[in-house]
Write a protein that holds these residues in place. Structure first.
Motif, PDB file in Angstrom:
ATOM      1  N   MET A  19       0.841  -1.176   0.000  1.00 41.57           N
ATOM      2  CA  MET A  19       0.000   0.000   0.000  1.00 41.57           C
ATOM      3  C   MET A  19       0.892   1.247   0.000  1.00 41.57           C
ATOM      4  O   MET A  19       1.890   1.292   0.699  1.00 41.57           O
ATOM      5  CB  MET A  19      -0.891   0.017   1.231  1.00 41.57           C
ATOM      6  CG  MET A  19      -1.859  -1.151   1.331  1.00 41.57           C
ATOM      7  SD  MET A  19      -3.229  -1.024   0.214  1.00 41.57           S
ATOM      8  CE  MET A  19      -4.379  -0.145   1.201  1.00 41.57           C
ATOM      9  N   SER A  20       0.483   2.231  -0.758  1.00 41.15           N
ATOM     10  CA  SER A  20       1.196   3.499  -0.828  1.00 41.15           C
ATOM     11  C   SER A  20       0.265   4.620  -0.411  1.00 41.15           C
ATOM     12  O   SER A  20      -0.953   4.510  -0.529  1.00 41.15           O
ATOM     13  CB  SER A  20       1.676   3.770  -2.257  1.00 41.15           C
ATOM     14  OG  SER A  20       2.642   2.831  -2.651  1.00 41.15           O
ATOM     15  N   LYS A  21       0.864   5.691   0.067  1.00 44.65           N
ATOM     16  CA  LYS A  21       0.082   6.867   0.430  1.00 44.65           C
ATOM     17  C   LYS A  21       0.139   7.862  -0.721  1.00 44.65           C
ATOM     18  O   LYS A  21       1.184   8.059  -1.339  1.00 44.65           O
ATOM     19  CB  LYS A  21       0.627   7.504   1.703  1.00 44.65           C
ATOM     20  CG  LYS A  21       0.400   6.649   2.925  1.00 44.65           C
ATOM     21  CD  LYS A  21       0.935   7.322   4.162  1.00 44.65           C
ATOM     22  CE  LYS A  21       0.749   6.407   5.369  1.00 44.65           C
ATOM     23  NZ  LYS A  21       1.449   6.920   6.535  1.00 44.65           N
ATOM     24  N   TYR A  22      -1.010   8.473  -0.980  1.00 45.47           N
ATOM     25  CA  TYR A  22      -1.126   9.477  -2.019  1.00 45.47           C
ATOM     26  C   TYR A  22      -1.774  10.723  -1.442  1.00 45.47           C
ATOM     27  O   TYR A  22      -2.650  10.628  -0.586  1.00 45.47           O
ATOM     28  CB  TYR A  22      -2.001   8.971  -3.177  1.00 45.47           C
ATOM     29  CG  TYR A  22      -1.341   7.896  -3.998  1.00 45.47           C
ATOM     30  CD1 TYR A  22      -0.661   8.215  -5.170  1.00 45.47           C
ATOM     31  CD2 TYR A  22      -1.380   6.570  -3.592  1.00 45.47           C
ATOM     32  CE1 TYR A  22      -0.053   7.229  -5.917  1.00 45.47           C
ATOM     33  CE2 TYR A  22      -0.772   5.579  -4.335  1.00 45.47           C
ATOM     34  CZ  TYR A  22      -0.103   5.908  -5.501  1.00 45.47           C
ATOM     35  OH  TYR A  22       0.510   4.936  -6.244  1.00 45.47           O
ATOM     36  N   MET A  23      -1.345  11.858  -1.925  1.00 44.97           N
ATOM     37  CA  MET A  23      -1.986  13.104  -1.546  1.00 44.97           C
ATOM     38  C   MET A  23      -2.849  13.551  -2.719  1.00 44.97           C
ATOM     39  O   MET A  23      -2.387  13.591  -3.858  1.00 44.97           O
ATOM     40  CB  MET A  23      -0.964  14.181  -1.200  1.00 44.97           C
ATOM     41  CG  MET A  23      -1.623  15.487  -0.776  1.00 44.97           C
ATOM     42  SD  MET A  23      -0.446  16.711  -0.181  1.00 44.97           S
ATOM     43  CE  MET A  23      -0.372  16.220   1.536  1.00 44.97           C
ATOM     44  N   LEU A  24      -4.099  13.822  -2.430  1.00 38.28           N
ATOM     45  CA  LEU A  24      -5.013  14.379  -3.409  1.00 38.28           C
ATOM     46  C   LEU A  24      -5.082  15.870  -3.092  1.00 38.28           C
ATOM     47  O   LEU A  24      -5.603  16.264  -2.049  1.00 38.28           O
ATOM     48  CB  LEU A  24      -6.400  13.749  -3.296  1.00 38.28           C
ATOM     49  CG  LEU A  24      -6.477  12.219  -3.307  1.00 38.28           C
ATOM     50  CD1 LEU A  24      -7.928  11.769  -3.215  1.00 38.28           C
ATOM     51  CD2 LEU A  24      -5.814  11.648  -4.542  1.00 38.28           C
ATOM     52  N   ILE A  25      -4.523  16.684  -3.964  1.00 36.96           N
ATOM     53  CA  ILE A  25      -4.402  18.119  -3.723  1.00 36.96           C
ATOM     54  C   ILE A  25      -5.506  18.837  -4.492  1.00 36.96           C
ATOM     55  O   ILE A  25      -5.543  18.784  -5.716  1.00 36.96           O
ATOM     56  CB  ILE A  25      -3.014  18.623  -4.168  1.00 36.96           C
ATOM     57  CG1 ILE A  25      -1.914  17.832  -3.438  1.00 36.96           C
ATOM     58  CG2 ILE A  25      -2.890  20.129  -3.922  1.00 36.96           C
ATOM     59  CD1 ILE A  25      -0.532  18.018  -4.028  1.00 36.96           C
ATOM     60  N   MET A  26      -6.379  19.481  -3.769  1.00 39.09           N
ATOM     61  CA  MET A  26      -7.526  20.163  -4.361  1.00 39.09           C
ATOM     62  C   MET A  26      -7.120  21.578  -4.771  1.00 39.09           C
ATOM     63  O   MET A  26      -6.605  22.346  -3.972  1.00 39.09           O
ATOM     64  CB  MET A  26      -8.649  20.219  -3.314  1.00 39.09           C
ATOM     65  CG  MET A  26      -9.967  20.624  -3.836  1.00 39.09           C
ATOM     66  SD  MET A  26     -11.306  20.568  -2.595  1.00 39.09           S
ATOM     67  CE  MET A  26     -10.552  20.172  -1.051  1.00 39.09           C
ATOM     68  N   ARG A  27      -7.364  21.898  -6.036  1.00 42.68           N
ATOM     69  CA  ARG A  27      -7.046  23.230  -6.556  1.00 42.68           C
ATOM     70  C   ARG A  27      -8.315  23.857  -7.104  1.00 42.68           C
ATOM     71  O   ARG A  27      -9.081  23.209  -7.788  1.00 42.68           O
ATOM     72  CB  ARG A  27      -5.988  23.155  -7.646  1.00 42.68           C
ATOM     73  CG  ARG A  27      -4.673  22.597  -7.129  1.00 42.68           C
ATOM     74  CD  ARG A  27      -3.594  22.675  -8.173  1.00 42.68           C
ATOM     75  NE  ARG A  27      -2.382  22.035  -7.730  1.00 42.68           N
ATOM     76  CZ  ARG A  27      -1.450  22.614  -6.978  1.00 42.68           C
ATOM     77  NH1 ARG A  27      -1.604  23.848  -6.588  1.00 42.68           N
ATOM     78  NH2 ARG A  27      -0.376  21.963  -6.625  1.00 42.68           N
ATOM     79  N   ASN A  28      -8.496  25.130  -6.802  1.00 47.61           N
ATOM     80  CA  ASN A  28      -9.675  25.851  -7.258  1.00 47.61           C
ATOM     81  C   ASN A  28      -9.253  26.903  -8.264  1.00 47.61           C
ATOM     82  O   ASN A  28      -8.327  27.662  -8.014  1.00 47.61           O
ATOM     83  CB  ASN A  28     -10.375  26.514  -6.067  1.00 47.61           C
ATOM     84  CG  ASN A  28     -11.653  27.198  -6.471  1.00 47.61           C
ATOM     85  OD1 ASN A  28     -11.685  27.975  -7.410  1.00 47.61           O
ATOM     86  ND2 ASN A  28     -12.711  26.909  -5.748  1.00 47.61           N
ATOM     87  N   SER A  29      -9.947  26.970  -9.365  1.00 46.60           N
ATOM     88  CA  SER A  29      -9.617  27.934 -10.417  1.00 46.60           C
ATOM     89  C   SER A  29     -10.211  29.300 -10.166  1.00 46.60           C
ATOM     90  O   SER A  29     -10.015  30.216 -10.949  1.00 46.60           O
ATOM     91  CB  SER A  29     -10.135  27.419 -11.760  1.00 46.60           C
ATOM     92  OG  SER A  29     -11.554  27.430 -11.737  1.00 46.60           O
TER      93      SER A  29
END
Length: 144
Positions: A1-11
């Motif tokens: 298992m790996s860790k991932y960052m989901l980075i939320m960007r707003n336009s």
């Protein structure tokens, strides 16, 4: 298992934020977060305050330079993140596409490094310390 960052960007695509049903946004995000918790993949995450309330430390040839406020144009604004632990990048993508975000938003997906990324330096003092520090963090966050 790996860790991932989901980075939320707003336009910055929401022209009138006061017209947004904020409770509906909270409910949609809460349901999304709950789904990740139920699936056992959510490690952490948070939203961020408006970029105007932050600061930026810019490293140049001289001493670091500190400025207040946004660090970039609206398309670059980073306004929240999730850290998830899943088997693959494809699994991380599958969770990212389920996020309740509207048009003009983006999620960047990045794998967090782990000890395998530093295998060639496994005898390095700070690689060893990092391994110890991570163990200590895990010990502090485990239920007693």
């Amino acid at each position: 298992m790996s860790k991932y960052m989901l980075i939320m960007r707003n336009s910055g695509s929401i022209e009138n934020p006061e017209d947004v049903d904020f409770e509906a946004v909270i409910n949609a995000m809460g349901a999304y977060n709950e789904a990740m918790i139920t699936a056992g993949i959510l490690v952490g995450g948070d939203g961020l305050t408006d970029a105007a309330q932050g600061s930026v430390v810019e490293f140049t040839d001289g001493a670091p330079h500190v400025t207040d406020g946004p660090y970039g144009d609206a398309p670059a604004l980073f306004n929240g993140f999730w850290t998830i632990e899943v088997a693959s990048r494809e699994d991380a993508v599958a969770w990212a596409v389920r996020a309740p975000l509207g048009a003009g938003n983006k999620i960047e997906i990045r794998r967090l490094t782990d000890e395998t990324d530093f295998a060639d330096y496994s005898d390095n003092e700070f690689v060893q310390k990092e391994k110890e520090w991570r163990g200590e963090q895990t010990d502090h966050t485990s239920p007693e």
